[in-house]
Scaffold this motif. Structure first.
Motif, PDB file in Angstrom:
ATOM      1  N   ASP A 125      38.600  46.279 -25.303  1.00 21.15           N
ATOM      2  CA  ASP A 125      37.835  45.914 -26.497  1.00 21.15           C
ATOM      3  C   ASP A 125      38.502  44.738 -27.205  1.00 21.15           C
ATOM      4  OD1 ASP A 125      40.035  46.965 -27.809  1.00 21.15           O
ATOM      5  OD2 ASP A 125      39.038  48.841 -28.350  1.00 21.15           O
ATOM      6  N   ASP A 126      37.963  44.370 -28.366  1.00 19.03           N
ATOM      7  CA  ASP A 126      38.464  43.195 -29.096  1.00 19.03           C
ATOM      8  C   ASP A 126      39.893  43.376 -29.580  1.00 19.03           C
ATOM      9  OD1 ASP A 126      36.002  42.038 -28.697  1.00 19.03           O
ATOM     10  OD2 ASP A 126      35.194  42.673 -30.643  1.00 19.03           O
ATOM     11  N   ALA A 127      40.305  44.620 -29.805  1.00 19.15           N
ATOM     12  CA  ALA A 127      41.666  44.886 -30.282  1.00 19.15           C
ATOM     13  C   ALA A 127      42.669  44.985 -29.141  1.00 19.15           C
ATOM     14  CB  ALA A 127      41.693  46.165 -31.106  1.00 19.15           C
ATOM     15  N   GLY A 128      42.208  44.856 -27.907  1.00 19.46           N
ATOM     16  CA  GLY A 128      43.098  44.951 -26.757  1.00 19.46           C
ATOM     17  C   GLY A 128      43.283  46.355 -26.238  1.00 19.46           C
ATOM     18  N   ASN A 129      42.636  47.346 -26.865  1.00 27.04           N
ATOM     19  CA  ASN A 129      42.717  48.727 -26.372  1.00 27.04           C
ATOM     20  C   ASN A 129      41.905  48.874 -25.087  1.00 27.04           C
ATOM     21  OD1 ASN A 129      44.256  49.547 -28.635  1.00 27.04           O
ATOM     22  ND2 ASN A 129      42.377  49.756 -29.843  1.00 27.04           N
ATOM     23  N   ARG A 130      42.315  49.776 -24.226  1.00 25.90           N
ATOM     24  CA  ARG A 130      41.666  49.967 -22.929  1.00 25.90           C
ATOM     25  C   ARG A 130      40.917  51.298 -22.910  1.00 25.90           C
ATOM     26  NH1 ARG A 130      46.840  49.587 -19.344  1.00 25.90           N
ATOM     27  NH2 ARG A 130      47.634  50.552 -21.254  1.00 25.90           N
ATOM     28  N   TRP A 131      39.645  51.225 -22.518  1.00 23.57           N
ATOM     29  CA  TRP A 131      38.781  52.393 -22.399  1.00 23.57           C
ATOM     30  C   TRP A 131      38.573  52.677 -20.913  1.00 23.57           C
ATOM     31  CZ3 TRP A 131      35.789  54.245 -26.904  1.00 23.57           C
ATOM     32  CH2 TRP A 131      36.125  53.579 -28.085  1.00 23.57           C
ATOM     33  N   LEU A 132      38.776  53.929 -20.517  1.00 19.96           N
ATOM     34  CA  LEU A 132      38.623  54.296 -19.118  1.00 19.96           C
ATOM     35  C   LEU A 132      37.142  54.509 -18.808  1.00 19.96           C
ATOM     36  CD1 LEU A 132      40.391  54.872 -16.596  1.00 19.96           C
ATOM     37  CD2 LEU A 132      40.189  57.308 -17.154  1.00 19.96           C
ATOM     38  N   VAL A 133      36.614  53.721 -17.874  1.00 24.14           N
ATOM     39  CA  VAL A 133      35.190  53.770 -17.540  1.00 24.14           C
ATOM     40  C   VAL A 133      35.017  53.691 -16.025  1.00 24.14           C
ATOM     41  CG1 VAL A 133      34.515  52.683 -19.724  1.00 24.14           C
ATOM     42  CG2 VAL A 133      34.931  51.258 -17.710  1.00 24.14           C
ATOM     43  N   THR A 134      33.777  53.928 -15.590  1.00 31.62           N
ATOM     44  CA  THR A 134      33.415  53.726 -14.194  1.00 31.62           C
ATOM     45  C   THR A 134      32.981  52.276 -13.996  1.00 31.62           C
ATOM     46  OG1 THR A 134      31.077  54.276 -14.485  1.00 31.62           O
ATOM     47  CG2 THR A 134      32.605  56.113 -14.135  1.00 31.62           C
ATOM     48  N   SER A 135      32.696  51.918 -12.772  1.00 37.62           N
ATOM     49  CA  SER A 135      32.236  50.559 -12.483  1.00 37.62           C
ATOM     50  C   SER A 135      30.890  50.269 -13.134  1.00 37.62           C
ATOM     51  CB  SER A 135      32.142  50.338 -10.968  1.00 37.62           C
ATOM     52  OG  SER A 135      31.253  51.279 -10.387  1.00 37.62           O
ATOM     53  N   SER A 136      30.131  51.322 -13.470  1.00 35.71           N
ATOM     54  CA  SER A 136      28.827  51.151 -14.126  1.00 35.71           C
ATOM     55  C   SER A 136      28.922  51.228 -15.640  1.00 35.71           C
ATOM     56  CB  SER A 136      27.845  52.221 -13.628  1.00 35.71           C
ATOM     57  OG  SER A 136      27.685  52.141 -12.227  1.00 35.71           O
ATOM     58  N   GLY A 137      30.133  51.415 -16.173  1.00 38.11           N
ATOM     59  CA  GLY A 137      30.319  51.453 -17.615  1.00 38.11           C
ATOM     60  C   GLY A 137      30.267  52.830 -18.238  1.00 38.11           C
ATOM     61  N   TYR A 138      30.131  53.901 -17.428  1.00 36.19           N
ATOM     62  CA  TYR A 138      30.132  55.254 -17.991  1.00 36.19           C
ATOM     63  C   TYR A 138      31.562  55.621 -18.401  1.00 36.19           C
ATOM     64  CZ  TYR A 138      25.517  55.621 -15.876  1.00 36.19           C
ATOM     65  OH  TYR A 138      24.211  55.406 -15.534  1.00 36.19           O
ATOM     66  N   ARG A 139      31.701  56.225 -19.559  1.00 36.38           N
ATOM     67  CA  ARG A 139      33.020  56.528 -20.090  1.00 36.38           C
ATOM     68  C   ARG A 139      33.532  57.884 -19.620  1.00 36.38           C
ATOM     69  NH1 ARG A 139      32.518  54.268 -26.372  1.00 36.38           N
ATOM     70  NH2 ARG A 139      32.503  52.049 -25.805  1.00 36.38           N
ATOM     71  N   VAL A 140      34.808  57.912 -19.265  1.00 35.64           N
ATOM     72  CA  VAL A 140      35.487  59.152 -18.908  1.00 35.64           C
ATOM     73  C   VAL A 140      35.959  59.799 -20.209  1.00 35.64           C
ATOM     74  CG1 VAL A 140      37.255  60.176 -17.429  1.00 35.64           C
ATOM     75  CG2 VAL A 140      36.254  57.969 -16.818  1.00 35.64           C
ATOM     76  N   VAL A 141      35.857  61.131 -20.299  1.00 40.12           N
ATOM     77  CA  VAL A 141      36.182  61.826 -21.547  1.00 40.12           C
ATOM     78  C   VAL A 141      37.289  62.846 -21.312  1.00 40.12           C
ATOM     79  CG1 VAL A 141      33.877  61.501 -22.519  1.00 40.12           C
ATOM     80  CG2 VAL A 141      34.347  63.525 -21.130  1.00 40.12           C
ATOM     81  N   ASN A 142      37.898  63.281 -22.443  1.00 33.00           N
ATOM     82  CA  ASN A 142      38.907  64.336 -22.382  1.00 33.00           C
ATOM     83  C   ASN A 142      38.267  65.674 -22.709  1.00 33.00           C
ATOM     84  OD1 ASN A 142      38.559  64.354 -25.169  1.00 33.00           O
ATOM     85  ND2 ASN A 142      40.471  63.251 -25.578  1.00 33.00           N
ATOM     86  N   ASP A 143      39.088  66.710 -22.840  1.00 28.34           N
ATOM     87  CA  ASP A 143      38.541  68.049 -23.054  1.00 28.34           C
ATOM     88  C   ASP A 143      37.911  68.230 -24.426  1.00 28.34           C
ATOM     89  OD1 ASP A 143      40.978  67.788 -24.268  1.00 28.34           O
ATOM     90  OD2 ASP A 143      41.709  69.785 -23.742  1.00 28.34           O
ATOM     91  N   ASP A 144      38.098  67.266 -25.331  1.00 30.39           N
ATOM     92  CA  ASP A 144      37.431  67.284 -26.636  1.00 30.39           C
ATOM     93  C   ASP A 144      36.177  66.424 -26.635  1.00 30.39           C
ATOM     94  OD1 ASP A 144      39.295  68.992 -27.850  1.00 30.39           O
ATOM     95  OD2 ASP A 144      40.660  67.325 -28.258  1.00 30.39           O
ATOM     96  N   ASP A 145      35.733  66.011 -25.454  1.00 31.77           N
ATOM     97  CA  ASP A 145      34.546  65.168 -25.286  1.00 31.77           C
ATOM     98  C   ASP A 145      34.698  63.813 -25.982  1.00 31.77           C
ATOM     99  OD1 ASP A 145      33.203  67.064 -23.747  1.00 31.77           O
ATOM    100  OD2 ASP A 145      32.391  68.062 -25.516  1.00 31.77           O
ATOM    101  N   GLU A 146      35.923  63.353 -26.076  1.00 31.35           N
ATOM    102  CA  GLU A 146      36.200  62.039 -26.660  1.00 31.35           C
ATOM    103  C   GLU A 146      36.569  61.060 -25.553  1.00 31.35           C
ATOM    104  OE1 GLU A 146      39.354  62.714 -29.361  1.00 31.35           O
ATOM    105  OE2 GLU A 146      38.085  63.659 -30.903  1.00 31.35           O
ATOM    106  N   PRO A 147      36.181  59.773 -25.693  1.00 31.42           N
ATOM    107  CA  PRO A 147      36.544  58.791 -24.658  1.00 31.42           C
ATOM    108  C   PRO A 147      38.048  58.611 -24.576  1.00 31.42           C
ATOM    109  CG  PRO A 147      35.611  57.719 -26.596  1.00 31.42           C
ATOM    110  CD  PRO A 147      35.391  59.188 -26.793  1.00 31.42           C
ATOM    111  N   ILE A 148      38.512  58.255 -23.404  1.00 32.12           N
ATOM    112  CA  ILE A 148      39.947  58.049 -23.176  1.00 32.12           C
ATOM    113  C   ILE A 148      40.283  56.602 -23.503  1.00 32.12           C
ATOM    114  CG2 ILE A 148      41.776  58.091 -21.441  1.00 32.12           C
ATOM    115  CD1 ILE A 148      40.104  60.254 -19.998  1.00 32.12           C
ATOM    116  N   VAL A 149      41.102  56.407 -24.536  1.00 29.98           N
ATOM    117  CA  VAL A 149      41.462  55.072 -25.011  1.00 29.98           C
ATOM    118  C   VAL A 149      42.980  54.947 -25.000  1.00 29.98           C
ATOM    119  CG1 VAL A 149      41.231  53.369 -26.853  1.00 29.98           C
ATOM    120  CG2 VAL A 149      39.420  55.071 -26.496  1.00 29.98           C
TER     121      VAL A 149
END
Length: 274
Positions: A125-149
């Motif tokens: 993202d713009d702040a340089g943080n990394r979001w874990l996604v698939t090649s199609s842009g779907y986000r991977v989540v943790n056990d709290d249903d939050e995206p992995i950043v």
């Protein structure tokens, strides 16, 4: 059109769908995390055709009448969730599941989809943080249903039980990112392929009826381990697919001959009538 032509034409349509499934499996023999598919077939309009009373002779051992079917049709697609062979890559974003589990993802609309394809990547993202996604842009989540950043500059680690941490470059700051959300399919028949090597539940079905999060299972019952730096190969057995292809082609050829024979018989009957 006589009965044999109807049965032959219906069966040819079902066999064509079977051939399409085999072609899809063969095309994905090298696709990471791909699960082979097979068709579920059922007979159409089966019944017993009555015979003339003269056929009921004394000493006859076979049932009176003879069975007649209307061909076969495909009523569903079965997924083979057998694990594939591990492949070491060394990339930290490549994850593999050992055991009966699926990664849970989130679509842009918030829908739940699942996959065994663990070739994830970073979306910055713009702040340089990394979001874990698939090649199609779907986000991977943790056990709290939050995206992995993962914050910029931090190194991401995943333990065998799915516990995730982010370690600063100096190693003096460790962030807890929760546990990677993995679910176990309990009703695989409710899952369907939706493209991009993803699985989703059938329309009108509650996802909780098809899959269960691992943290809701009894301790030790899941038997699923996360391996970082590995990918799972396709579970397609090429030899088995070629065998099925040969059988399907022979069945298709037999149905085509039955259809042609029925047409010839109708032509002969029309010629006899003059």
């Amino acid at each position: 059109m006589n009965h044999s032509m109807i049965a032959a034409s219906v069966s040819m349509a079902a066999l064509q769908r079977k051939l399409d499934l085999i072609a899809d499996n063969v095309a994905n023999v090298n696709t990471v995390g791909y699960k082979s598919k097979s068709g579920v077939f059922e007979e159409i309009l089966s019944g017993i055709q009555p015979q003339e009373p003269d056929f009921a002779r004394e000493g006859r051992r076979t049932p009176f009448g003879f069975p007649m079917g209307g061909g076969a049709r495909m009523v569903g697609i079965r997924l083979d969730l057998t694990p594939g062979t591990p492949q070491q890559t060394g990339l930290p974003t490549d994850l593999m599941l050992e055991g009966n589990g699926l990664f849970e993802l989130r679509t842009a609309e918030g829908g739940r989809v699942f996959t065994r394809h663990g070739a994830f990547q970073w979306q910055i993202d713009d702040a340089g943080n990394r979001w874990l996604v698939t090649s199609s842009g779907y986000r991977v989540v943790n056990d709290d249903d939050e995206p992995i950043v993962v914050p910029a500059g931090y190194e991401w680690h995943v333990a065998g039980d799915g516990t995730m941490t982010a370690v600063s470059p100096a190693g003096d700051d460790v962030l807890e990112l929760g546990i990677l959300k993995v679910v176990q399919p309990v009703r695989a028949d409710l899952l369907r392929a939706v493209g991009d090597n993803l699985l989703a539940v059938a329309d009108g079905v509650d996802p909780d009826e098809a899959v269960v999060p691992l943290d809701e299972l009894p301790a030790g019952a899941a038997g699923v381990t996360v391996r970082q730096g590995y990918l799972e190969a396709s579970n397609v057995d090429l030899i088995a697919e070629m065998t099925e292809l040969t059988n399907a082609l022979r069945a298709y050829q037999l149905s085509a001959r039955a259809l042609a024979s029925g047409e010839q018989m109708l032509q002969m009957a029309a010629n006899l009538r003059g």
